[in-house]
Design a protein around this motif. Structure first.
Motif, mmCIF file in Angstrom:
data_model
loop_
_atom_site.group_PDB
_atom_site.id
_atom_site.type_symbol
_atom_site.label_atom_id
_atom_site.label_comp_id
_atom_site.label_asym_id
_atom_site.label_seq_id
_atom_site.Cartn_x
_atom_site.Cartn_y
_atom_site.Cartn_z
ATOM 1 N N ILE A 107 1.094 -1.147 -0.023
ATOM 2 C CA ILE A 107 0.032 0.068 -0.165
ATOM 3 C C ILE A 107 0.755 1.276 0.133
ATOM 4 O O ILE A 107 0.537 2.442 -0.546
ATOM 5 N N LYS A 108 2.078 1.162 0.727
ATOM 6 C CA LYS A 108 2.817 2.572 0.691
ATOM 7 C C LYS A 108 3.829 2.575 -0.481
ATOM 8 O O LYS A 108 3.772 3.687 -0.743
ATOM 9 N N THR A 109 3.772 1.607 -1.403
ATOM 10 C CA THR A 109 4.951 1.882 -2.444
ATOM 11 C C THR A 109 4.595 1.209 -3.707
ATOM 12 O O THR A 109 5.063 1.632 -4.855
ATOM 13 N N SER A 110 3.550 0.343 -3.896
ATOM 14 C CA SER A 110 3.397 -0.683 -4.935
ATOM 15 C C SER A 110 2.219 0.107 -5.923
ATOM 16 O O SER A 110 1.441 1.060 -5.568
ATOM 17 N N SER A 111 2.279 -0.192 -7.238
ATOM 18 C CA SER A 111 1.097 0.378 -7.967
ATOM 19 C C SER A 111 -0.177 -0.470 -7.768
ATOM 20 O O SER A 111 -0.422 -1.491 -6.945
ATOM 21 N N PRO A 112 -1.341 0.130 -8.095
ATOM 22 C CA PRO A 112 -2.588 -0.350 -7.711
ATOM 23 C C PRO A 112 -2.737 -1.892 -8.438
ATOM 24 O O PRO A 112 -3.385 -2.628 -7.743
ATOM 25 N N SER A 113 -2.307 -1.955 -9.201
ATOM 26 C CA SER A 113 -2.308 -3.387 -9.804
ATOM 27 C C SER A 113 -1.458 -4.460 -9.164
ATOM 28 O O SER A 113 -2.067 -5.565 -8.968
ATOM 29 N N GLN A 114 -0.387 -4.259 -8.654
ATOM 30 C CA GLN A 114 0.388 -4.990 -7.756
ATOM 31 C C GLN A 114 -0.319 -5.280 -6.418
ATOM 32 O O GLN A 114 -0.387 -6.295 -5.945
ATOM 33 N N ILE A 115 -1.048 -4.091 -5.942
ATOM 34 C CA ILE A 115 -1.663 -4.193 -4.588
ATOM 35 C C ILE A 115 -2.982 -5.008 -4.753
ATOM 36 O O ILE A 115 -3.265 -6.056 -4.179
ATOM 37 N N GLU A 116 -3.752 -4.968 -5.910
ATOM 38 C CA GLU A 116 -4.691 -5.733 -6.260
ATOM 39 C C GLU A 116 -4.443 -7.294 -6.372
ATOM 40 O O GLU A 116 -5.133 -8.196 -5.917
ATOM 41 N N ALA A 117 -3.187 -7.560 -6.772
ATOM 42 C CA ALA A 117 -2.826 -8.785 -7.005
ATOM 43 C C ALA A 117 -2.455 -9.654 -5.848
ATOM 44 O O ALA A 117 -2.676 -10.513 -5.231
ATOM 45 N N ILE A 118 -1.915 -8.726 -4.914
ATOM 46 C CA ILE A 118 -1.729 -9.346 -3.646
ATOM 47 C C ILE A 118 -2.974 -9.456 -2.706
ATOM 48 O O ILE A 118 -3.023 -10.378 -2.074
ATOM 49 N N ASP A 119 -4.009 -8.492 -2.950
ATOM 50 C CA ASP A 119 -5.083 -8.576 -2.296
ATOM 51 C C ASP A 119 -5.967 -9.874 -2.711
ATOM 52 O O ASP A 119 -6.544 -10.731 -1.801
ATOM 53 N N MET A 120 -5.700 -10.160 -4.035
ATOM 54 C CA MET A 120 -6.576 -11.261 -4.813
ATOM 55 C C MET A 120 -5.854 -12.558 -3.921
ATOM 56 O O MET A 120 -6.638 -13.683 -3.662
ATOM 57 N N GLY A 121 -4.581 -12.574 -3.813
ATOM 58 C CA GLY A 121 -3.931 -13.741 -3.113
ATOM 59 C C GLY A 121 -4.386 -13.800 -1.756
ATOM 60 O O GLY A 121 -4.675 -15.062 -1.245
ATOM 61 N N ARG A 122 -4.543 -12.806 -0.999
ATOM 62 C CA ARG A 122 -5.106 -12.605 0.312
ATOM 63 C C ARG A 122 -6.449 -13.129 0.530
ATOM 64 O O ARG A 122 -6.889 -14.162 1.173
ATOM 65 N N ARG A 123 -7.233 -12.978 -0.370
ATOM 66 C CA ARG A 123 -8.506 -13.427 -0.438
ATOM 67 C C ARG A 123 -8.678 -14.949 -0.726
ATOM 68 O O ARG A 123 -9.779 -15.569 -0.188
ATOM 69 N N GLY A 124 -7.982 -15.374 -1.506
ATOM 70 C CA GLY A 124 -7.769 -16.857 -1.834
ATOM 71 C C GLY A 124 -7.501 -17.629 -0.830
ATOM 72 O O GLY A 124 -7.941 -18.740 -0.465
ATOM 73 N N LEU A 125 -6.389 -17.046 0.073
ATOM 74 C CA LEU A 125 -6.026 -17.843 1.395
ATOM 75 C C LEU A 125 -7.233 -17.653 2.097
ATOM 76 O O LEU A 125 -7.382 -18.718 3.064
ATOM 77 N N HIS A 126 -8.001 -16.678 2.332
ATOM 78 C CA HIS A 126 -9.109 -16.555 3.108
ATOM 79 C C HIS A 126 -9.948 -17.544 2.936
ATOM 80 O O HIS A 126 -10.607 -18.250 3.747
ATOM 81 N N ASP A 127 -10.324 -17.676 1.539
ATOM 82 C CA ASP A 127 -11.349 -18.827 0.957
ATOM 83 C C ASP A 127 -11.022 -20.207 1.567
ATOM 84 O O ASP A 127 -11.795 -20.768 1.526
#
Length: 162
Positions: A107-127
């Protein structure tokens, strides 16, 4: 409100934590626990197998590295206690906390697409955690997928050291 047209009695109306066994945490962790409990109670489908009539209250404690899920009727009559081993969740939780840390840093340094990719991975682990929880409770406590996600969020909050 109960989801999917489920019987309005097939739900949790209260969740409490046994502070003697779980203990208190740092203020930010306590906040996450309170939010997770609020979200779980706000919308859920929860029914112990065996035709028990709810609504239900859930008291969570820690017993020998397992979560003890003590289920009571709203009035306090005990319905059942289920011990949930945390072992099947350890790797998922470890990976989940690592990716959450990556997300906070991104969130501090990455592009929106990089943040979105990490968040998709987070949601996948949550699922994934929610699916493991559904499987572990199968035949014992009937919950739907959204409730499983919310309950897994609470397990995360209980496991997080801050």
């Amino acid at each position: 409100m109960a989801e999917g047209g489920a019987n309005s009695t097939d739900r949790l109306v209260a969740v409490t934590l046994d502070q003697d066994s779980i203990g208190y945490a740092a203020p930010d962790v306590e906040h996450e626990r309170r939010v997770a409990i609020y979200d779980l109670v706000e919308e859920n489908r929860f029914a112990p197998e065996g035709g028990h009539e709810g609504p239900f209250a859930l008291r969570i404690s820690l017993v020998d590295q397992k979560l003890a899920l003590q289920i009571m009727r709203e009035g306090g009559d005990e319905v059942m206690t289920h011990l949930l081993s945390l072992s099947p969740f350890r790797k998922i939780l470890k990976d989940y906390f690592l990716i959450c840390e990556s997300y906070r840093n991104a969130i501090k340094t990455s592009s929106p697409s990089q943040i979105e990719a990490i968040d998709m991975g987070r949601r996948g682990l949550h699922d994934e955690g929610a699916e493991v929880l559904l499987e572990r409770l199968k035949g014992k406590i009937a919950i739907d997928h959204p409730t499983s996600r919310r309950l897994f969020t609470l397990i995360c909050a209980l496991s997080w050291k801050g």
